[in-house]
Design an enzyme around this catalytic site. Structure first.
Site, PDB file in Angstrom:
ATOM      1  N   SER A 156       0.833  -1.192   0.000  1.00 12.66           N
ATOM      2  CA  SER A 156       0.000   0.000   0.000  1.00 12.66           C
ATOM      3  C   SER A 156       0.878   1.256   0.000  1.00 12.66           C
ATOM      4  O   SER A 156       1.710   1.428  -0.886  1.00 12.66           O
ATOM      5  CB  SER A 156      -0.956  -0.041   1.200  1.00 12.66           C
ATOM      6  OG  SER A 156      -1.925   0.960   1.138  1.00 12.66           O
ATOM      7  N   ASP A 321      -8.758  -6.263  -4.858  1.00 11.30           N
ATOM      8  CA  ASP A 321      -8.330  -4.979  -4.291  1.00 11.30           C
ATOM      9  C   ASP A 321      -8.825  -3.869  -5.219  1.00 11.30           C
ATOM     10  O   ASP A 321      -8.244  -3.616  -6.261  1.00 11.30           O
ATOM     11  CB  ASP A 321      -6.806  -4.952  -4.180  1.00 11.30           C
ATOM     12  CG  ASP A 321      -6.275  -3.675  -3.545  1.00 11.30           C
ATOM     13  OD1 ASP A 321      -7.069  -2.747  -3.293  1.00 11.30           O
ATOM     14  OD2 ASP A 321      -5.047  -3.603  -3.316  1.00 11.30           O
ATOM     15  N   HIS A 354      -8.136  -4.968  -0.379  1.00 10.30           N
ATOM     16  CA  HIS A 354      -6.828  -4.342  -0.184  1.00 10.30           C
ATOM     17  C   HIS A 354      -6.077  -4.942   1.002  1.00 10.30           C
ATOM     18  O   HIS A 354      -4.843  -5.028   0.991  1.00 10.30           O
ATOM     19  CB  HIS A 354      -7.016  -2.832   0.018  1.00 10.30           C
ATOM     20  CG  HIS A 354      -5.730  -2.061   0.041  1.00 10.30           C
ATOM     21  ND1 HIS A 354      -4.817  -2.109  -0.985  1.00 10.30           N
ATOM     22  CD2 HIS A 354      -5.199  -1.224   0.979  1.00 10.30           C
ATOM     23  CE1 HIS A 354      -3.782  -1.331  -0.698  1.00 10.30           C
ATOM     24  NE2 HIS A 354      -3.977  -0.801   0.482  1.00 10.30           N
TER      25      HIS A 354
END
Length: 381
Positions: A156, A321, A354
């Site tokens: 991320s 995601d 995610h």
């Protein structure tokens, strides 16, 4: 009682490094006299060549693996990935986790005292960027006597830092593991961040960011901000699987109190988060996400932006995601291929959204383990 898991790094001790020289920030100002909290796991070899930097995402910290002797339940946020015999094996690698500048877990940030006033920095703390963080991490590496990382790894926002390392310090990175990342935020992602920031800023207890002086904090706004974030971290399938339309008390109450299990979950996460995270830090880290865009200086050409990179790459995405979708990872891969960079790409079919980069998935962990096996073999050659 400490975990008896033989694959855990066990009890760890956070450390701090101080930097008195001014750090030039991308916003045009500079910042001096700051500290960075960090932890290390494993042993640095004699050649100082086996160091791996792990970069944290939005709400994480330097506490990447293991636990604390006085808080055995406080397990590192990527403990399933890092430790003896784990994908990032601390029997072979020296792993470093850093709480970035502006954080609220020991590094200098808005909670820290401003030397000019003696009060917390609050709203006066500068807005920082991924590039600023990477520069500060490089200074920490200098203090630790590490000139070159065997790998820089992150998921991320951490993936953005790993990517930026290969541009800012190409000679100091052997490999970059860019997991669940993106070359910049989409308009939708920036929009989610702005909703979260507005929830905090419009909280009556925010006081223009100087809420510490009022002995309060914008708890309500921070709760909502976290709830918005959690919605984006999970896929629709994962929410349906975990919660569906289950009712907390088995029946409708025809009220605005908690009725559905998903409401209960979001409120719980919001309440928990608001207890330990600083709102001013949250504002700044969401801006760090928004501002990252290495291609902006090259008229949007990511291939040109990544031209300096000499590292080999592992890029990983997850099918569900939707916040940092596989399409965004493939943009990175294409730009690297345009530059004839060494890159491996995996798109993992996982239902978790995610958050998949933080979870146990045998295929994902085997992939990362195999990649670190390759790095270890290179170091041994």
């Amino acid at each position: 009682m400490l975990s008896e898991n033989k694959n855990s790094v066990g009890a760890v001790t956070p450390q701090k490094a101080r930097f008195d020289a001014p750090l030039a920030l991308k916003c045009g100002s500079s910042f001096a006299g700051y500290e960075l909290a960090y932890e290390t796991y494993g042993t640095l070899n004699a050649a100082r060549s086996n160091a791996v930097l792990v970069c944290h995402a939005l709400n994480a910290s330097h506490h990447v693996a293991g636990c604390y002797a006085d808080a055995p339940d406080n397990t590192g946020w990527w403990d399933n990935m890092i430790g003896p015999g784990k994908p990032l094996d601390t029997n072979r690698f020296f792993v470093i986790g850093v709480n970035n500048l502006g954080g609220c877990f020991g590094s200098t940030g808005p909670l820290s005292p401003n030397p000019a006033t003696g009060k917390p920095w609050g709203a006066d703390f500068p807005v920082v960027t991924v590039e600023d963080w990477v520069n500060a991490q490089a200074l920490l590496a200098d203090q630790l006597g590490i000139h070159r990382f065997a790998a820089v790894m992150g998921g991320s926002l951490g993936a953005m830092q790993a990517l930026s390392w290969t541009i800012q310090y190409p000679e100091r990175v052997g490999h970059a593991l860019v997991i669940a990342g993106a070359p910049n935020l989409s308009a939708q992602n920036i929009a989610f961040n702005e909703v979260a920031r507005q929830a905090i800023i419009t909280d009556p207890d925010f006081h223009g960011g100087h809420y510490y002086e009022h002995n309060t904090k914008p708890t309500r706004g921070l709760r909502v901000a976290r709830m918005v974030g959690h919605i984006t971290y999970l896929s629709d399938d994962e929410m349906a699987s975990k919660f569906g339309r289950l009712l907390k008390n088995g029946k409708l109450n025809y009220s605005f109190d908690v009725e559905f299990e998903i409401e209960s979950y979001l409120r719980h996460q919001g309440n928990k988060f608001s207890d330990y995270f600083d709102a001013n830090t949250y504002l700044r880290i969401t801006k760090v996400l928004d501002y990252f865009d290495p291609a902006a200086a090259y008229d949007g050409n990511l291939s040109l932006a990544l031209e300096p990179a000499t590292a080999a790459f592992l890029v990983v995405s997850f099918t569900t995601d939707w916040r940092f979708s596989p399409e965004r990872s493939r943009e990175i891969v294409k730009a690297l291929l345009d530059n004839r960079s060494a890159v491996s790409y995996a798109e993992i079919d996982a239902p978790h959204g995610h958050d998949a980069f933080l979870l146990d998935d045998v295929r994902y962990h085997r992939l990362v383990a195999a990649y670190f096996d390759r790095i270890a073999q290179e170091l041994a050659a």
